[in-house]
Every structure is written in structure tokens, then in C-alpha cells.
Design a protein around this motif. Structure first.
Motif, PDB file in Angstrom:
ATOM      1  N   LEU A 259       0.833  -1.205   0.000  1.00  0.00           N
ATOM      2  CA  LEU A 259       0.000   0.000   0.000  1.00  0.00           C
ATOM      3  C   LEU A 259       0.868   1.257   0.000  1.00  0.00           C
ATOM      4  CD1 LEU A 259      -2.765  -0.991   2.598  1.00  0.00           C
ATOM      5  CD2 LEU A 259      -3.045  -0.796   0.111  1.00  0.00           C
ATOM      6  N   ALA A 260       2.070   1.137   0.535  1.00  0.00           N
ATOM      7  CA  ALA A 260       2.973   2.295   0.609  1.00  0.00           C
ATOM      8  C   ALA A 260       3.902   2.375  -0.590  1.00  0.00           C
ATOM      9  CB  ALA A 260       3.802   2.230   1.894  1.00  0.00           C
ATOM     10  N   ASP A 261       3.823   1.432  -1.519  1.00  0.00           N
ATOM     11  CA  ASP A 261       4.630   1.474  -2.733  1.00  0.00           C
ATOM     12  C   ASP A 261       4.043   2.474  -3.725  1.00  0.00           C
ATOM     13  OD1 ASP A 261       6.322  -0.400  -1.724  1.00  0.00           O
ATOM     14  OD2 ASP A 261       5.471  -2.094  -2.837  1.00  0.00           O
ATOM     15  N   ARG A 262       4.859   2.868  -4.685  1.00  0.00           N
ATOM     16  CA  ARG A 262       4.399   3.819  -5.696  1.00  0.00           C
ATOM     17  C   ARG A 262       3.433   3.173  -6.685  1.00  0.00           C
ATOM     18  NH1 ARG A 262       5.076   8.958  -3.988  1.00  0.00           N
ATOM     19  NH2 ARG A 262       7.148   9.226  -3.090  1.00  0.00           N
ATOM     20  N   GLU A 263       3.560   1.870  -6.864  1.00  0.00           N
ATOM     21  CA  GLU A 263       2.709   1.163  -7.819  1.00  0.00           C
ATOM     22  C   GLU A 263       2.098  -0.056  -7.136  1.00  0.00           C
ATOM     23  OE1 GLU A 263       3.078  -1.056 -12.203  1.00  0.00           O
ATOM     24  OE2 GLU A 263       4.711   0.174 -11.409  1.00  0.00           O
ATOM     25  N   TRP A 264       0.797  -0.225  -7.308  1.00  0.00           N
ATOM     26  CA  TRP A 264       0.094  -1.319  -6.640  1.00  0.00           C
ATOM     27  C   TRP A 264       0.306  -2.633  -7.357  1.00  0.00           C
ATOM     28  CZ3 TRP A 264      -1.636  -3.002  -2.343  1.00  0.00           C
ATOM     29  CH2 TRP A 264      -2.559  -4.044  -2.282  1.00  0.00           C
ATOM     30  N   ARG A 265       0.508  -3.686  -6.585  1.00  0.00           N
ATOM     31  CA  ARG A 265       0.561  -5.049  -7.101  1.00  0.00           C
ATOM     32  C   ARG A 265      -0.493  -5.864  -6.376  1.00  0.00           C
ATOM     33  NH1 ARG A 265       6.245  -6.364  -5.465  1.00  0.00           N
ATOM     34  NH2 ARG A 265       5.921  -4.543  -4.156  1.00  0.00           N
ATOM     35  N   SER A 266      -1.339  -6.527  -7.105  1.00  0.00           N
ATOM     36  CA  SER A 266      -2.513  -7.187  -6.541  1.00  0.00           C
ATOM     37  C   SER A 266      -2.123  -8.350  -5.633  1.00  0.00           C
ATOM     38  CB  SER A 266      -3.429  -7.686  -7.668  1.00  0.00           C
ATOM     39  OG  SER A 266      -2.746  -8.611  -8.498  1.00  0.00           O
ATOM     40  N   PRO A 267      -3.039  -8.771  -4.737  1.00  0.00           N
ATOM     41  CA  PRO A 267      -2.742  -9.848  -3.790  1.00  0.00           C
ATOM     42  C   PRO A 267      -2.179 -11.080  -4.487  1.00  0.00           C
ATOM     43  CG  PRO A 267      -4.810  -8.809  -3.201  1.00  0.00           C
ATOM     44  CD  PRO A 267      -4.390  -8.209  -4.515  1.00  0.00           C
ATOM     45  N   ALA A 268      -1.029 -11.535  -3.996  1.00  0.00           N
ATOM     46  CA  ALA A 268      -0.324 -12.646  -4.629  1.00  0.00           C
ATOM     47  C   ALA A 268      -0.972 -13.985  -4.346  1.00  0.00           C
ATOM     48  CB  ALA A 268       1.133 -12.670  -4.163  1.00  0.00           C
ATOM     49  N   SER A 269      -1.799 -14.054  -3.323  1.00  0.00           N
ATOM     50  CA  SER A 269      -2.395 -15.323  -2.908  1.00  0.00           C
ATOM     51  C   SER A 269      -3.776 -15.072  -2.347  1.00  0.00           C
ATOM     52  CB  SER A 269      -1.515 -15.987  -1.847  1.00  0.00           C
ATOM     53  OG  SER A 269      -1.481 -15.188  -0.664  1.00  0.00           O
ATOM     54  N   THR A 270      -4.508 -16.155  -2.145  1.00  0.00           N
ATOM     55  CA  THR A 270      -5.816 -16.035  -1.490  1.00  0.00           C
ATOM     56  C   THR A 270      -5.651 -15.501  -0.081  1.00  0.00           C
ATOM     57  OG1 THR A 270      -6.770 -17.817  -2.813  1.00  0.00           O
ATOM     58  CG2 THR A 270      -7.841 -17.330  -0.719  1.00  0.00           C
ATOM     59  N   ALA A 271      -4.591 -15.914   0.607  1.00  0.00           N
ATOM     60  CA  ALA A 271      -4.344 -15.422   1.969  1.00  0.00           C
ATOM     61  C   ALA A 271      -4.136 -13.915   1.971  1.00  0.00           C
ATOM     62  CB  ALA A 271      -3.132 -16.124   2.563  1.00  0.00           C
ATOM     63  N   GLU A 272      -3.405 -13.379   0.989  1.00  0.00           N
ATOM     64  CA  GLU A 272      -3.223 -11.931   0.911  1.00  0.00           C
ATOM     65  C   GLU A 272      -4.541 -11.225   0.628  1.00  0.00           C
ATOM     66  OE1 GLU A 272      -0.168 -10.392  -1.532  1.00  0.00           O
ATOM     67  OE2 GLU A 272       1.456 -11.490  -0.544  1.00  0.00           O
ATOM     68  N   ALA A 273      -5.374 -11.827  -0.206  1.00  0.00           N
ATOM     69  CA  ALA A 273      -6.687 -11.241  -0.481  1.00  0.00           C
ATOM     70  C   ALA A 273      -7.535 -11.192   0.784  1.00  0.00           C
ATOM     71  CB  ALA A 273      -7.393 -12.033  -1.576  1.00  0.00           C
ATOM     72  N   LEU A 274      -7.506 -12.271   1.570  1.00  0.00           N
ATOM     73  CA  LEU A 274      -8.244 -12.306   2.829  1.00  0.00           C
ATOM     74  C   LEU A 274      -7.679 -11.282   3.808  1.00  0.00           C
ATOM     75  CD1 LEU A 274      -8.601 -16.176   3.237  1.00  0.00           C
ATOM     76  CD2 LEU A 274     -10.446 -14.565   2.721  1.00  0.00           C
ATOM     77  N   ALA A 275      -6.349 -11.128   3.826  1.00  0.00           N
ATOM     78  CA  ALA A 275      -5.725 -10.150   4.714  1.00  0.00           C
ATOM     79  C   ALA A 275      -6.151  -8.733   4.349  1.00  0.00           C
ATOM     80  CB  ALA A 275      -4.208 -10.290   4.657  1.00  0.00           C
ATOM     81  N   LEU A 276      -6.171  -8.428   3.047  1.00  0.00           N
ATOM     82  CA  LEU A 276      -6.580  -7.087   2.610  1.00  0.00           C
ATOM     83  C   LEU A 276      -8.052  -6.857   2.918  1.00  0.00           C
ATOM     84  CD1 LEU A 276      -5.691  -4.485   1.265  1.00  0.00           C
ATOM     85  CD2 LEU A 276      -6.233  -5.502  -0.953  1.00  0.00           C
ATOM     86  N   ARG A 277      -8.856  -7.886   2.829  1.00  0.00           N
ATOM     87  CA  ARG A 277     -10.275  -7.774   3.192  1.00  0.00           C
ATOM     88  C   ARG A 277     -10.412  -7.378   4.663  1.00  0.00           C
ATOM     89  NH1 ARG A 277     -14.638 -10.851   5.377  1.00  0.00           N
ATOM     90  NH2 ARG A 277     -16.520 -10.833   4.077  1.00  0.00           N
ATOM     91  N   ILE A 278      -9.585  -7.968   5.520  1.00  0.00           N
ATOM     92  CA  ILE A 278      -9.615  -7.635   6.946  1.00  0.00           C
ATOM     93  C   ILE A 278      -9.215  -6.190   7.172  1.00  0.00           C
ATOM     94  CG2 ILE A 278      -8.447  -8.103   9.145  1.00  0.00           C
ATOM     95  CD1 ILE A 278      -8.350 -11.070   8.274  1.00  0.00           C
ATOM     96  N   VAL A 279      -8.214  -5.718   6.434  1.00  0.00           N
ATOM     97  CA  VAL A 279      -7.768  -4.331   6.555  1.00  0.00           C
ATOM     98  C   VAL A 279      -8.906  -3.374   6.196  1.00  0.00           C
ATOM     99  CG1 VAL A 279      -6.257  -2.590   5.506  1.00  0.00           C
ATOM    100  CG2 VAL A 279      -5.329  -4.805   6.193  1.00  0.00           C
ATOM    101  N   ILE A 280      -9.619  -3.661   5.116  1.00  0.00           N
ATOM    102  CA  ILE A 280     -10.740  -2.811   4.715  1.00  0.00           C
ATOM    103  C   ILE A 280     -11.826  -2.810   5.785  1.00  0.00           C
ATOM    104  CG2 ILE A 280     -12.557  -2.491   2.988  1.00  0.00           C
ATOM    105  CD1 ILE A 280     -10.623  -3.767   0.936  1.00  0.00           C
ATOM    106  N   ASN A 281     -12.102  -3.973   6.357  1.00  0.00           N
ATOM    107  CA  ASN A 281     -13.098  -4.045   7.437  1.00  0.00           C
ATOM    108  C   ASN A 281     -12.646  -3.240   8.649  1.00  0.00           C
ATOM    109  OD1 ASN A 281     -14.856  -5.641   5.978  1.00  0.00           O
ATOM    110  ND2 ASN A 281     -14.113  -7.566   6.820  1.00  0.00           N
TER     111      ASN A 281
END
Length: 375
Positions: A259-281
Motif C-alpha cells: 500500500l505504501a509502494d508507488r505502484e500497486w501489485r494485486s494480492p499474490a495469494s488467497t491469503a493476501e486477499a483475505l488479509a486485505l479484506r480484513i484491513v478494509i473491514n
């Protein structure tokens, strides 16, 4: 505390083997620092970094290495914020000095990496009456709003929550504020939406560290008051053990760091997607608890961010009872194109993701030697 290390200026980026080696060297050096606080035997270890001049207790640590450097996450028991900051810097200097191949590396940044509200409230002692509740479920609410103490004069000072969340917005570099804009919101609201995501990242990591200490049995299903692990698909609770929680922490740190990088790279795994979902919540929870954007539909507000941040929303099906078992249905996966939804694949690289797995999670099987190894 977090300490960012950089390779010497002008040096080429590290390859995967060099990153793995640097991670091992840093971890081993920190192990010796941590052991020094736990065992007198470390006094006789001539290879242990010398941090005797700093009175601290290094409780645990984590190291992440990337092509241009490394990040050390240090959990330190210190009598004050100033002591913790000084200790982290001293540890980093001692570690680099003790590891000869890394002596030319530089310390780029050393800063607070734990719950900033604890610092602002002046909570430096566990016996402090204003300290957060020991119960982890109650602590989640405290993190959002400590409220009034039974002893007003002992309670934490008032904090301008809007200004404080707004200040976090500058650290969201991977997305433009326009991601959160609409005709109704405007820039002030967009900054609060962005800042809440960064705050949601720090609280999620802090809470996941707490979850690692909370296991009463082998898995979450055996009992315990969890803050992050209880927000995952409930039907897999019997699979959430300490190893899973540790891997999820690595995934959480990896995806939130981007999130702090200049360019976004999408979640590399399902676990990262779940982690980002928790952050949004967590971001929604913070804004709702403090009533910072009472007139805005937060689901709608974060909808555009989700559209840009995720390659897809396949992970949402894991929470829907109507789709129980879909991850094992090959025909279903073929029709909808769902990938890496089986529990055993959550920490594996998603082929269509722009992000990459942290090397800690990469499973490289050992390569057997051929013959007797004699040339």
C-alpha cells in the motif's frame, strides 16, 4: 518497532538466493540478541551482537528481505518510547556489525511499528490503569475508542481522531486519492478513507500478533478470543493453527506494505486477499466507531478501491454458506474461473496476480545429490 535496511548505494538488486541468505543471517543475529535477554549462556557467545549498553528486552522479531534491502519488525519491551526507538537503532547497528557480509548495509529508517494509539495515550506500563483490556475481544473496541476511564484523571488524553486518521493518508502511496473521490465526498473525506486503510493495516498486524499468543489448543476451533482469525471463513476454523497464523501474518505484512509502494501489485495469494479484506473491514470499523463519515455509505466508498485493489472477489465466496465446498468442485471452478480457493492453496502464488509471494512462504523442495558428490 520497524527498521528498514538498504543495500549500499550503487549495488545491484539482490537475487532470490542472496535474499534468502541475507534473511537467514539477519534472523540468526536477532536470535542471539533475543537469547541474550533469556539465557546467561549468550554472555559467552562471541558472535552475539553487543547491545549491553541498551536496557531492553527483545521479545520476538521478524525479518523480510526484498531486492533492495530488508525490513526488521522488532517487538521490544522498553520503559519508554524513546528507549524503544534507541534500542531498535542500537540492535540494527549491532546486527549489521556482527554480520560481516552485511556490514556495508545502511539503516534507512527506524520508527514505531506498534499501535500508535498506545504511544499517544502514554501507556508504557502494564499496570497502568489506562492500559488496554487484557481480553482481546474487549481490546478491539478499545483500539477503536478507549472511551472514558473509571478514573478520569488517569485516562488517556483526548485525541482529534479526524486529524489523526487524516495524517495516515499520506502513507497510502499505491492509490491516488481520486480512488476515493466522488462528487459527494470531496478531498477531506477521501483522505479519511485513505488514512483509515493505513490505520486498519497497523491494527490488523497488531491484532494478529496477539492472536498468535491466544491459542488455548491446537486450532482456533479449540477455543480462544481471537481478533483476526475469527474474521476468516468459520468453516475452516479447525485448520487455523499457529503455523497458519504465522503464515497469515507474513501475508498481511506483505500485502499491506505494498500500500505504501508507488505502484500497486494485486494480492499474490488467497491469503493476501483475505488479509486485505480484513484491513478494509478495520478501516470501516474505525470510521464508524468515531463517526468520522456518518453521511457516507462506506461499502460504496470502498467499492472502487476494491475494484482496483483485487483482481477478483473469489475469496468472498468462502464466507457464503451457500457455496460451501465450491473450492473442491472442479466444474464450478472451470465455469467461474476460481483459482487457489482450496485451503491448501491459500498461501500459493495466484497465476494472474501482479504481486509476488514473500520468500518465506515459498516451498522449495530439497534437491537430492546425484551420485557420491565427488567431482
Amino acid at each position: 518497532m520497524t527498521v528498514d535496511l538498504e543495500v549500499p548505494g550503487g549495488s545491484p538488486d539482490l537475487d532470490e538466493l542472496q535474499m534468502a541468505g541475507a534473511g537467514t543471517l539477519l534472523s540468526e543475529a536477532l536470535d542471539r540478541v533475543e537469547g541474550d535477554a533469556e539465557s546467561e549462556e549468550a554472555d559467552n557467545d562471541e558472535t552475539a551482537p553487543d547491545v549491553d549498553s541498551v536496557e531492553i528486552d527483545l521479545i520476538r522479531h521478524w525479518v523480510g528481505v526484498y531486492p533492495t534491502g530488508a525490513m526488521m519488525l522488532l517487538v521490544i519491551d522498553a520503559p519508554s518510547l524513546e528507549a524503544a526507538e534507541g534500542s531498535a537503532g542500537a540492535i540494527a547497528e549491532a546486527v549489521l556489525e556482527a554480520v560481516e557480509p552485511l556490514q556495508a548495509w545502511e539503516i534507512a529508517k527506524c520508527e514505531v511499528g506498534f499501535n500508535q494509539k498506545f504511544v499517544e495515550a502514554g501507556l508504557v506500563a502494564a499496570e497502568d490503569p489506562a492500559a488496554p483490556p487484557a481480553d482481546l475481544v474487549e481490546r478491539r473496541a478499545w483500539v477503536a475508542d478507549p472511551g472514558e476511564s473509571e478514573s478520569p484523571e488517569a485516562g488517556p488524553p483526548d485525541i482529534d481522531q479526524a486529524a489523526w486518521v487524516d495524517a495516515h493518508a499520506d502513507y497510502l502511496q499505491a492509490f491516488d486519492l481520486e480512488t476515493f473521490h466522488s462528487l459527494e465526498y470531496g478531498e477531506p473525506a477521501a483522505r479519511l478513507l485513505a488514512g483509515a486503510l493505513i490505520w486498519g493495516s497497523t491494527t490488523a498486524i497488531d491484532e494478529l500478533f496477539s492472536d498468535l499468543e491466544e491459542f488455548d489448543g491446537q486450532t482456533v476451533a479449540d477455543g480462544g478470543a481471537f481478533m483476526i482469525l475469527e474474521d476468516l471463513p468459520e468453516r475452516f476454523a479447525h485448520r487455523y493453527d499457529r503455523r497458519f497464523a504465522r503464515n497469515l501474518l507474513i501475508s498481511m505484512i506483505s500485502v499491506t506494505a505494498r500500500l505504501a509502494d508507488r505502484e500497486w501489485r494485486s494480492p499474490a495469494s488467497t491469503a493476501e486477499a483475505l488479509a486485505l479484506r480484513i484491513v478494509i473491514n478495520n478501516a470501516r470499523f474505525t470510521l464508524e466507531a468515531h463517526e468520522l463519515l456518518p453521511d457516507i455509505d462506506l461499502d460504496e466508498a470502498y467499492g472502487r478501491f476494491e475494484d482496483e485493489a483485487f483482481d477478483d472477489l473469489d475469496h468472498e465466496l468462502l464466507f457464503d454458506p451457500a457455496f460451501d465446498g465450491f473450492e473442491d468442485d472442479r466444474d464450478f471452478a472451470a465455469v467461474l474461473g476460481t483459482r487457489n480457493m482450496r485451503f491448501g492453496d491459500w498461501f500459493r502464488q495466484r497465476p494472474h496476480a501482479t504481486g509476488s509471494l514473500h520468500p518465506f512462504l515459498v516451498d522449495v523442495p530439497p534437491i537430492p545429490t546425484i551420485g557420491n558428490g565427488v567431482g
